[in-house]
Motif scaffolding. Sequence first.
Motif, short mmCIF file in Angstrom:
data_model
loop_
_atom_site.label_atom_id
_atom_site.label_comp_id
_atom_site.label_asym_id
_atom_site.label_seq_id
_atom_site.Cartn_x
_atom_site.Cartn_y
_atom_site.Cartn_z
N PRO A 18 -0.45 1.82 -2.79
CA PRO A 18 0.82 2.22 -2.17
C PRO A 18 0.95 1.76 -0.72
O PRO A 18 2.04 1.36 -0.29
N VAL A 19 -0.15 1.77 0.02
CA VAL A 19 -0.12 1.31 1.42
C VAL A 19 0.22 -0.17 1.47
O VAL A 19 1.03 -0.62 2.28
N LEU A 25 7.93 -3.48 2.69
CA LEU A 25 9.13 -2.66 2.87
C LEU A 25 9.47 -2.44 4.34
O LEU A 25 10.62 -2.21 4.69
N THR A 26 8.46 -2.51 5.21
CA THR A 26 8.72 -2.34 6.64
C THR A 26 9.55 -3.48 7.20
O THR A 26 10.17 -3.33 8.24
N ILE A 66 7.36 10.15 1.13
CA ILE A 66 6.30 9.56 0.30
C ILE A 66 5.15 9.27 1.25
O ILE A 66 5.14 8.26 1.95
N THR A 67 4.21 10.19 1.28
CA THR A 67 3.21 10.23 2.35
C THR A 67 2.30 9.01 2.39
O THR A 67 2.04 8.48 3.47
N ASP A 68 1.82 8.54 1.24
CA ASP A 68 0.88 7.43 1.25
C ASP A 68 1.55 6.09 1.58
O ASP A 68 0.88 5.14 1.96
N MET A 69 2.86 6.03 1.46
CA MET A 69 3.59 4.81 1.82
C MET A 69 4.22 4.92 3.20
O MET A 69 4.83 3.98 3.68
N GLN A 70 4.09 6.10 3.81
CA GLN A 70 4.73 6.38 5.08
C GLN A 70 6.22 6.01 5.02
O GLN A 70 6.77 5.39 5.92
N GLU A 96 2.53 12.06 -2.71
CA GLU A 96 2.08 10.68 -2.79
C GLU A 96 2.81 9.96 -3.92
O GLU A 96 3.37 10.59 -4.82
N THR A 97 2.79 8.65 -3.85
CA THR A 97 3.49 7.81 -4.81
C THR A 97 3.16 8.19 -6.24
O THR A 97 4.05 8.33 -7.08
N LYS A 98 1.87 8.33 -6.53
CA LYS A 98 1.46 8.56 -7.91
C LYS A 98 2.06 9.86 -8.48
O LYS A 98 2.54 9.87 -9.61
#
Length: 170
Positions: A18-19, A25-26, A66-70, A96-98
């Motif tokens: 996910p990171v 995306l940034t 979505i915490t793990d993707m910030q 988190e994404t999952k």
Amino acid sequence: MQKNLMATLAQQLLQHGPVMAAKPLTLVPFSFKARILEKLLNQLMATQIEDEELEFLSERWVEINITDMQLSFQVSFDKQFMIREMGNAEVIFSGETKELLLIAAGKEDPDTLFFQRKLSIEGDTELGLEVKNLLLSIEFDTMPVFMRQSITQAASMLTQLQRQANMPWA
């Protein structure tokens, strides 16, 4: 040895995937991401819009984090969905994404994830429950085909990775 390597690789993909996916995306302007999300939500919830089930969101903002993707955005509804980046949200859903993907695919219950502390709901609990119930009312079979297939394939891949990562190897 090879099985241990596969388990380690699966764990790394679950942790860092996910990171890595978030990095490109940034580079995309938020306004572009917001337009895409608005179109997807309007299409996904067409039945609920037609049945006027979304009036409770009028002039109210719900944040999805979505915490793990910030990745974080806020959603409201006034005849159509509106997305913004920041502001005062009345309720915040974090996960988190999952976990969010498994909820979207209907493979996991939000209440279960909440009690396992894998999904966080903060703020106006009444609004949070209304949103959760709305999400649970979406029939997976009525989703647009491309969305349904994408979610199904991603959830299937995620489930396989989780099995690989948690498999006891002798």
